[in-house]
Motif scaffolding. Structure first.
Motif, mmCIF file in Angstrom:
data_model
loop_
_atom_site.group_PDB
_atom_site.id
_atom_site.type_symbol
_atom_site.label_atom_id
_atom_site.label_comp_id
_atom_site.label_asym_id
_atom_site.label_seq_id
_atom_site.Cartn_x
_atom_site.Cartn_y
_atom_site.Cartn_z
ATOM 1 N N LEU A 1 15.188 -5.159 -10.623
ATOM 2 C CA LEU A 1 14.224 -5.691 -9.645
ATOM 3 C C LEU A 1 14.883 -5.827 -8.269
ATOM 4 N N LEU A 2 16.073 -6.425 -8.223
ATOM 5 C CA LEU A 2 16.762 -6.617 -6.933
ATOM 6 C C LEU A 2 17.149 -5.272 -6.304
ATOM 7 N N GLU A 3 17.603 -4.333 -7.126
ATOM 8 C CA GLU A 3 17.996 -3.025 -6.582
ATOM 9 C C GLU A 3 16.801 -2.325 -5.932
ATOM 10 N N PHE A 4 15.652 -2.408 -6.592
ATOM 11 C CA PHE A 4 14.446 -1.772 -6.060
ATOM 12 C C PHE A 4 14.047 -2.424 -4.727
ATOM 13 N N ALA A 5 14.051 -3.759 -4.699
ATOM 14 C CA ALA A 5 13.638 -4.466 -3.475
ATOM 15 C C ALA A 5 14.658 -4.287 -2.357
ATOM 16 N N ASN A 6 15.957 -4.259 -2.708
ATOM 17 C CA ASN A 6 16.990 -4.007 -1.684
ATOM 18 C C ASN A 6 16.749 -2.651 -1.019
ATOM 19 N N ALA A 7 16.340 -1.665 -1.825
ATOM 20 C CA ALA A 7 16.066 -0.333 -1.261
ATOM 21 C C ALA A 7 14.891 -0.436 -0.281
ATOM 22 N N CYS A 8 13.865 -1.195 -0.643
ATOM 23 C CA CYS A 8 12.705 -1.359 0.265
ATOM 24 C C CYS A 8 13.133 -2.019 1.575
ATOM 25 N N THR B 1 8.584 4.243 0.770
ATOM 26 C CA THR B 1 7.768 4.979 -0.209
ATOM 27 C C THR B 1 8.598 5.144 -1.489
ATOM 28 N N LEU B 2 7.911 5.429 -2.608
ATOM 29 C CA LEU B 2 8.615 5.583 -3.887
ATOM 30 C C LEU B 2 9.616 6.730 -3.812
ATOM 31 N N GLN B 3 9.233 7.787 -3.098
ATOM 32 C CA GLN B 3 10.115 8.952 -2.975
ATOM 33 C C GLN B 3 11.413 8.585 -2.227
ATOM 34 N N GLN B 4 11.259 7.825 -1.129
ATOM 35 C CA GLN B 4 12.454 7.418 -0.366
ATOM 36 C C GLN B 4 13.326 6.468 -1.183
ATOM 37 N N ILE B 5 12.679 5.610 -1.966
ATOM 38 C CA ILE B 5 13.448 4.652 -2.785
ATOM 39 C C ILE B 5 14.263 5.413 -3.824
ATOM 40 N N ASP B 6 13.637 6.393 -4.477
ATOM 41 C CA ASP B 6 14.351 7.253 -5.441
ATOM 42 C C ASP B 6 15.558 7.882 -4.766
ATOM 43 N N HIS B 7 15.320 8.394 -3.560
ATOM 44 C CA HIS B 7 16.359 9.117 -2.843
ATOM 45 C C HIS B 7 17.535 8.197 -2.507
ATOM 46 N N ILE B 8 17.255 7.024 -1.964
ATOM 47 C CA ILE B 8 18.358 6.117 -1.565
ATOM 48 C C ILE B 8 19.091 5.621 -2.814
ATOM 49 N N GLN B 9 18.336 5.423 -3.916
ATOM 50 C CA GLN B 9 18.984 4.924 -5.131
ATOM 51 C C GLN B 9 19.858 6.009 -5.752
ATOM 52 N N MET B 10 19.356 7.269 -5.743
ATOM 53 C CA MET B 10 20.135 8.375 -6.314
ATOM 54 C C MET B 10 21.399 8.604 -5.489
ATOM 55 N N SER B 11 21.278 8.498 -4.135
ATOM 56 C CA SER B 11 22.458 8.780 -3.296
ATOM 57 C C SER B 11 23.539 7.728 -3.459
ATOM 58 N N VAL C 1 0.853 -1.200 0.000
ATOM 59 C CA VAL C 1 0.000 0.000 0.000
ATOM 60 C C VAL C 1 0.887 1.248 0.000
ATOM 61 N N SER C 2 1.950 1.216 0.807
ATOM 62 C CA SER C 2 2.853 2.354 0.882
ATOM 63 C C SER C 2 3.495 2.665 -0.485
ATOM 64 N N LEU C 3 3.595 1.641 -1.351
ATOM 65 C CA LEU C 3 4.158 1.844 -2.699
ATOM 66 C C LEU C 3 3.077 2.241 -3.713
ATOM 67 N N GLY C 4 1.825 2.331 -3.261
ATOM 68 C CA GLY C 4 0.759 2.789 -4.158
ATOM 69 C C GLY C 4 -0.108 1.685 -4.730
#
Ligand code: ATP
Ligand code: KDG
Length: 319
Positions: free
Chosen positions: A284-291, A307-317, A60-63
């Protein structure tokens, strides 16, 4: 291809079926129980527990629109679980309330380096595959099953349900959870794998199922795969094996965990969401690792839902 729904706000619709219980978390350093001793905890929380419920909330948190299918007792903790799920936006219309059983309870003894769980199953083994109706499946894009502590005689009926889901164009995933009774032996797992798009065990679980201490041996022993096997490696990240049998490992994001409860369940949500979005292999693994990494930043399974915003942030950093 996702099914077209009346409302276009949620990115997908997922049915999660599995156990539902509360977690009572005692936090401290010297809190491992010993006979004839009394230990003092620093903190105590009662929170929504259960791997399946945490995965539902993280989706739900991912939409994602999520309907949760489960059983609780007609008691205070059952009511608490349902209220918490509703507060987090999960559809609870398919949670059965039974007056002849108690809601399951997990006691978690959590230190900064580790945790131990003691569970009273109560209503947990009462979840059965027939609770997922055909009309629910017809509305869904994906069916996820968290299988901790099930009725032994129900095992083969889960693969029938998965086959039915796939016939209706619904993709499938499951996480065995740790079941000390060894219900999910190798043959049981392999039967369910024939109708599974995503099997998401932890490393410890899959090593236990294949009775070995080496992942290389698991990979050689795995049957021909129709879907992906994705193994959670804790702070090491995750590993994917698909039909090619060429394993792919992706390292985790560097975080300092506050509490790792539910990291695997939020990781599951990341895999399901990513898969439905068309992400494959490394993406797929990178996205789930961020979660998974983000979920370690709060206490309890739902203390820090990604959340999608936090995932973007951790991936960009870390790109
Ligand atoms: N210390 C950590 N640092 C960074 N990422 C982590 C850490 N722990 C877990 N993760 C991420 O979360 C994912 C799932 O964690 P883990 O392997 O502990 O799952 P699990 O054994 O099912 O855990 P749990 O039972 O707590 O849900 C890992 O694959 C990893 O991507
Ligand atoms: O950390 C996990 O994997 C859990 O699933 C923790 C849950 O909250 C659960 O209630 C433990 O039985």
């Amino acid at each position: 291809m996702m099914k077209t729904k009346a409302s276009h706000t949620p990115v997908a619709s997922v049915v999660v079926v599995g156990e539902l219980n509360v977690d009572m978390i005692l936090t401290g350093e010297d809190i491992v129980p010993e006979w004839n001793r009394e230990k003092i905890a620093n903190q105590f929380e009662i929170v929504l527990g259960s791997s399946s419920a945490i995965t539902a909330c993280a989706l739900v948190s991912l939409g994602v629109e999520v309907t949760f299918v489960s059983v609780v007792g007609a008691d205070y903790f059952g009511e608490f679980c349902i209220q918490e799920l509703q507060r987090m936006g999960v559809n609870t219309d398919h949670i059965h309330i039974r007056s002849d059983i108690k809601t399951g309870v997990t006691l978690s003894f959590s230190t900064s380096s580790d945790r131990g769980l003691v569970t009273y199953p109560g209503s947990i083994p009462c979840v059965t595959p027939d609770m997922v109706t055909e009309s629910l499946l017809r509305e869904a894009d994906h069916l996820h099953f968290g299988s901790y502590y099930l009725q032994d005689q129900m095992r083969e009926h889960w693969s029938t349900l998965f086959a039915q889901a796939q016939q209706l164009g619904v993709s499938t995933s499951f996480d065995t959870g740790w079941d000390i009774r060894n219900l999910w032996d190798r043959s049981g797992i392999e039967q369910l794998l024939t109708t599974t798009n995503l099997f998401i065990p932890s490393e410890e679980e899959i090593l236990h199922i294949y009775n070995t201490s080496h992942m290389e041996e698991v990979i050689t022993k795995l049957p021909d795969l129709v879907g992906d096997v994705i193994v959670k490696l804790g702070s090491q990240g995750s590993l994917l094996v698909d039909a090619t049998k060429q394993p792919l490992t992706i390292r985790s994001y560097p975080v300092t965990p506050i509490d790792t409860t539910g990291a695997g369940d939020c990781f599951n949500a990341g895999i399901i969401y990513g898969y439905l979005q068309g992400y494959r292999r490394a993406t797929l693994l990178e996205f789930a690792n961020a979660c998974g990494a983000l979920s370690t930043q709060g206490v309890g399974g739902t203390g820090a839902l990604p959340t999608l915003q936090q995932i973007d942030h951790i991936q960009m950093s870390h790109s």
